[in-house]
Design an enzyme around this catalytic site. Structure first.
Site, PDB file in Angstrom:
ATOM      1  N   SER A 116       3.797  12.210   4.443  1.00 43.09           N
ATOM      2  CA  SER A 116       3.903  12.515   5.874  1.00 43.09           C
ATOM      3  C   SER A 116       3.994  14.019   6.485  1.00 43.09           C
ATOM      4  CB  SER A 116       4.838  11.631   6.612  1.00 43.09           C
ATOM      5  OG  SER A 116       4.829  10.245   6.335  1.00 43.09           O
ATOM      6  N   SER A 119      -0.054   7.292  12.043  1.00 43.12           N
ATOM      7  CA  SER A 119       1.267   7.232  12.155  1.00 43.12           C
ATOM      8  C   SER A 119       1.806   8.080  11.201  1.00 43.12           C
ATOM      9  CB  SER A 119       1.560   5.588  11.567  1.00 43.12           C
ATOM     10  OG  SER A 119       1.089   5.363  10.452  1.00 43.12           O
ATOM     11  N   THR A 141       1.482  11.152  10.823  1.00 39.45           N
ATOM     12  CA  THR A 141       1.595  12.471  11.323  1.00 39.45           C
ATOM     13  C   THR A 141       2.111  12.665  12.832  1.00 39.45           C
ATOM     14  OG1 THR A 141      -0.789  12.635  12.011  1.00 39.45           O
ATOM     15  CG2 THR A 141      -0.236  13.277   9.853  1.00 39.45           C
ATOM     16  N   SER A 142       2.619  11.541  13.365  1.00 39.73           N
ATOM     17  CA  SER A 142       3.066  11.343  14.721  1.00 39.73           C
ATOM     18  C   SER A 142       4.522  11.342  14.671  1.00 39.73           C
ATOM     19  CB  SER A 142       2.555  10.274  15.344  1.00 39.73           C
ATOM     20  OG  SER A 142       2.519  10.585  16.863  1.00 39.73           O
ATOM     21  N   CYS A 197      12.191   7.209   8.311  1.00 35.93           N
ATOM     22  CA  CYS A 197      10.930   7.629   7.408  1.00 35.93           C
ATOM     23  C   CYS A 197      11.338   8.097   6.234  1.00 35.93           C
ATOM     24  CB  CYS A 197      10.129   8.736   8.393  1.00 35.93           C
ATOM     25  SG  CYS A 197       8.694   9.355   7.398  1.00 35.93           S
ATOM     26  N   LYS A 208       7.910  -3.627   8.838  1.00 35.33           N
ATOM     27  CA  LYS A 208       6.713  -3.394   8.163  1.00 35.33           C
ATOM     28  C   LYS A 208       6.093  -4.716   7.799  1.00 35.33           C
ATOM     29  CE  LYS A 208       6.907   1.033   8.549  1.00 35.33           C
ATOM     30  NZ  LYS A 208       6.485   1.756  10.012  1.00 35.33           N
ATOM     31  N   SER A 216       1.543   0.319   9.007  1.00 36.75           N
ATOM     32  CA  SER A 216       2.634   1.272   9.776  1.00 36.75           C
ATOM     33  C   SER A 216       1.961   1.434  11.166  1.00 36.75           C
ATOM     34  CB  SER A 216       2.969   2.641   9.104  1.00 36.75           C
ATOM     35  OG  SER A 216       3.603   3.279   9.850  1.00 36.75           O
ATOM     36  N   MET A 218       4.765   4.246   2.771  1.00 40.41           N
ATOM     37  CA  MET A 218       5.855   4.640   3.454  1.00 40.41           C
ATOM     38  C   MET A 218       6.875   4.811   2.335  1.00 40.41           C
ATOM     39  SD  MET A 218       3.751   2.539   5.084  1.00 40.41           S
ATOM     40  CE  MET A 218       4.630   0.975   5.790  1.00 40.41           C
ATOM     41  N   GLY A 219       7.608   5.928   2.672  1.00 44.18           N
ATOM     42  CA  GLY A 219       8.830   5.885   1.618  1.00 44.18           C
ATOM     43  C   GLY A 219       9.867   4.904   1.748  1.00 44.18           C
TER      44      GLY A 219
END
Length: 396
Positions: free
Chosen positions: A20, A67, A69-70, A105, A278, A309, A318-319
């Site tokens: 991300s 998602s 990068t936002s 995140c 999720k 996501s 996603m982590g």
């Protein structure tokens, strides 16, 4: 005569963390009106990122129209005993008018540890000249502790290295993350399995009934079997995201799961809670070609997982969802565990659209209830740009 207001400049750092990217701020550097939660902070972050954007491109901001990068992050020195920094994360909707503060995140948790040192928020006496700095992070969204093991060279964060992470093109320095006691949703106060079951029959109005594992670990997640929903488990981003009907179907499953988990009271609430839970689907190992062209053999992984996501299939994983995967895999009988072959395990390697990822988890039963003391994974992070981000002064 029209009055043209000037832009304001806010100290900021643009960082990659895991798979991300996001804008990082020290709380003390934000305009005074945005130092407290509320509309001013939300509007500021939206303008920084370039949202809401009906074009879905975020051209007039720092977001990358995905998602991943936002995102915006705030760090401050922590007053909580045993912690160095407080870390608050906002998922900025691309085309809708809201910022979701309901979860963490996991990828940017990696960058939070590094940024804490870069930004002078960790006591200098705790930073070695060479070695590893242990950064103790309080994740304020969900009320959890994250321990970041950040490599240090010559007193500075080491960012370059040979650690390779699928979904990230270039190697970098490895940062090990420990998500402590990830098995409940912190401020939500939920149990690891909010329904009390490892597997439920989840009824989705207008769609059908599916076997589902609904878990609070890392981030609330609804797992279903790929085969049950007409998928293979080998799908790449374009296979799902180019199909509006399929995306709508996943959203209905997610909403049904959110209701069963007690995260929302009405289906309408889901529109303002897109970040959590999720929705993910799992499959036993199969060979596939990752988005980079890399061949992933069935023998390379324990299972396959794809996750959505903010309404779209994630390009990697996603982590926080990886924490949920590792936790569920460690508990015999969950859909994740069964897809991986069943039995007890302390770690799992799963295939995602960009490649593979290994995550470990320590699970045990206490008085008949499953508990996970921590989940562990390796990521990387680095600064992409630092200086000031500029926004019109009437933005918030």
């Amino acid at each position: 005569m029209t009055l043209h207001l000037p832009q304001i400049r806010i100290p900021a750092t643009y960082m990659r963390g895991g798979t991300s990217k996001g804008m990082f701020f020290r709380l003390q550097d934000l305009p005074e009106a945005a130092r407290q939660p509320g509309l001013a902070r939300d509007k500021l972050f939206q303008r920084v990122i370039g949202s809401p954007d009906p074009y879905g491109a975020q051209i007039d901001g720092m977001g990358g129209a995905t998602s991943s990068t936002s995102k915006c992050v705030i760090l401050s020195k922590s007053e909580r005993p045993g912690h160095d920094v407080d870390y608050l994360y906002g998922q900025v909707s691309i085309d809708k008018d809201f910022v979701d503060w309901s979860g963490n995140c996991g990828n940017l948790s990696t960058a939070a540890g590094a940024f804490a040192i870069h930004a002078g928020l960790v006591d200098a006496g705790r930073i070695p000249s060479d070695g590893v700095c242990v950064v103790r992070i309080w994740q304020a969204n969900i009320g959890k502790t994250i321990i970041a093991h950040v490599p240090i060279t010559n007193g500075q964060v080491q960012e370059t290295g040979d650690f390779e992470l699928d979904g990230v093109t270039f190697p970098a320095a490895e940062i090990v993350l420990e998500f402590m006691d990830p098995s409940d949703d912190g401020d939500e106060g939920g149990a690891m399995f909010p329904t009390g079951n490892l597997v439920d029959d989840l009824e989705v109005p207008g769609i059908g009934t599916f076997k589902a594992t609904m878990i609070n670990a890392g981030i609330p997640t609804v797992f279903v079997n790929a085969f049950d929903i007409g998928c293979q488990g080998t799908e790449l981003r374009e296979d799902i995201n180019g199909d509006p009907a399929q995306l709508a179907r996943f959203e209905k499953i997610r909403v049904a799961g959110a209701l069963r988990m007690g995260l929302i009271k009405t289906p309408e609430e889901a529109a303002t809670r897109q970040h959590t839970p999720k929705i993910a689907f799992v499959s036993p190992p199969k060979a596939y070609i990752a988005s980079s062209g890399k061949v992933i053999e069935a023998a390379d992984v324990d299972l396959l997982v794809r996750a959505l996501s903010m309404g779209k299939l994630h390009h990697a994983m996603m982590g926080t969802a990886a924490v949920a995967i590792g936790t569920a895999a460690a508990i015999p009988g969950t859909l994740v565990n069964l897809a991986a072959g069943g039995g007890e395990r302390q770690a799992v390697r799963f295939g995602h659209p960009s490649g593979t990822l290994r995550v470990g988890a320590e699970a045990r039963q206490v008085d008949g209830q499953w508990q996970v003391t921590k989940a562990v994974m390796s990521r990387s992070a680095r600064i992409l740009m630092q200086g000031w981000v500029c926004i019109p002064s009437n933005s918030f």
